[in-house]
Write an enzyme that holds these catalytic residues in place. Structure first.
Site: not given
Length: 341
Positions: A83, A185, A221
């Site tokens: 990720r 992220k 989210e």
């Protein structure tokens, strides 16, 4: 244990504590150096670093757990490495070889082994790898140099005294653009969430729910976490969208739901006006594992799921199974656990 530290393990929060060593590696002239452990927790970087001006930076979060027999283990660090590289690619930063990422995490945990909380306290060692663009650069372009760093902090269990449901409100703000950086992220997503979070807290909620930025009809989210719901016929459902950060905890819960609890799993659109299809709901992420959702406020109405005070039975079972795997009490799927030796 090599060294004793004076920490009240039972009352740890989620706060910065300076540990003894961190790892630093520099990318220059097209390659990463070997990297090393250092004691200094201050970074010295150019005032013209792209991380400071153009948001060229990304990070990860994972944990080290102490098992009943005193071993230390990491949970799926390969997924964090993958990720992080997806984030690096999106921001035109050099990728970190997976072995280097895992080795850096292991080095940091070993060097700070006495900060790994004892089994049974619910506390863990939180590991924060990050990559930032540095060097002298004023134009809007990728940095000439990069730093890859990893530090760690002992943190307490998110919920003291067991899982507690909390309520959320739907925000009018977006945390990410439709084809933006929501799926990686990067710090900008979190900077964008600070104001909506504060507004939600002022209204008496734990945090806010973000809807899809294109149509504002679907849940994306929950604060900085992923949403899941348990339908009345026991399906585990979680939203699907390119602007949702792919939570490692969420994908682990999907596997646990299917393989350990025998549930059907669906990754699909979750419409904000169809909340009554769920008997339980939760938010999931590294910090809390699962935050049970008591209710969601939308357009002035509070929709309550299982209860505002008690955690639902399926949510509890999911939590117990996944934390059991993380702490070594439940057998893990192959490849999920890396022991720190």
């Amino acid at each position: 244990m090599s060294k004793k530290v004076n920490i009240d393990w039972e009352n740890l929060g989620f706060d910065y504590i300076k540990t003894d060593y961190r790892y630093v590696s520099r990318w220059k002239d097209g390659k990463w150096d070997e990297g090393k452990l250092v004691e200094d927790n201050k970074l010295s970087i150019s005032e013209a670093s792209t991380a400071l001006h153009y948001g060229q930076q990304c990070f990860e979060g994972l944990k080290a757990y102490r098992t009943k027999d005193g071993k230390i283990q990491l949970f799926r660090p390969d997924q964090n490495a993958k990720r992080l590289n997806k984030s690096c690619k999106r921001l035109l930063m050099p990728e970190i070889p997976e072995e280097k990422f895992i080795d850096a995490c292991i080095q940091v945990v070993k060097a700070n082994e006495h900060y790994v909380p004892p089994y049974g306290t619910g506390a863990t060692l939180y590991i924060r790898p990050f990559v930032i663009g540095v060097g002298d650069n004023v134009g809007v372009k990728p940095a000439p140099e990069y730093l890859f760093c990893v530090f760690c902090v002992p943190v307490g269990p998110y919920f003291k005294g067991g899982l507690t449901p909390v309520n959320f409100t739907v925000s009018d703000y977006d945390r990410a653009a439709p084809e933006g950086t929501g799926g990686v992220k990067v710090g900008g997503n979190y900077a964008a969430s600070l104001l909506p979070h504060e507004l939600a807290v002022k209204k008496g909620f734990a945090d806010c729910i973000y809807l899809d930025p294109s149509t504002h009809t679907k849940i994306e989210e929950v604060g900085a976490a992923n949403f899941f719901g348990i339908t009345k016929d026991d399906k585990f459902v979680t939203p699907k969208s390119p602007s949702i950060l792919p939570s490692i905890t969420k994908y682990s819960l999907m596997h646990v739901a299917k393989e350990y609890l025998g549930m059907e799993v669906e990754e699909r659109d979750v419409y904000i006006d169809k909340l009554d299809e769920f008997k339980e709901a939760g938010a999931c992420g590294t910090a809390a594992v699962i935050t049970p959702i008591g209710g969601i406020e939308y357009k002035g109405d509070l929709h309550v799921f299982y209860s505002e005070t008690e955690v639902g039975p399926v949510t509890k079972k999911l939590y117990d199974t996944l934390t059991g795997i993380q702490f070594g009490d439940v057998e893990a799927p192959e490849g999920w656990i890396v022991e720190v030796k």
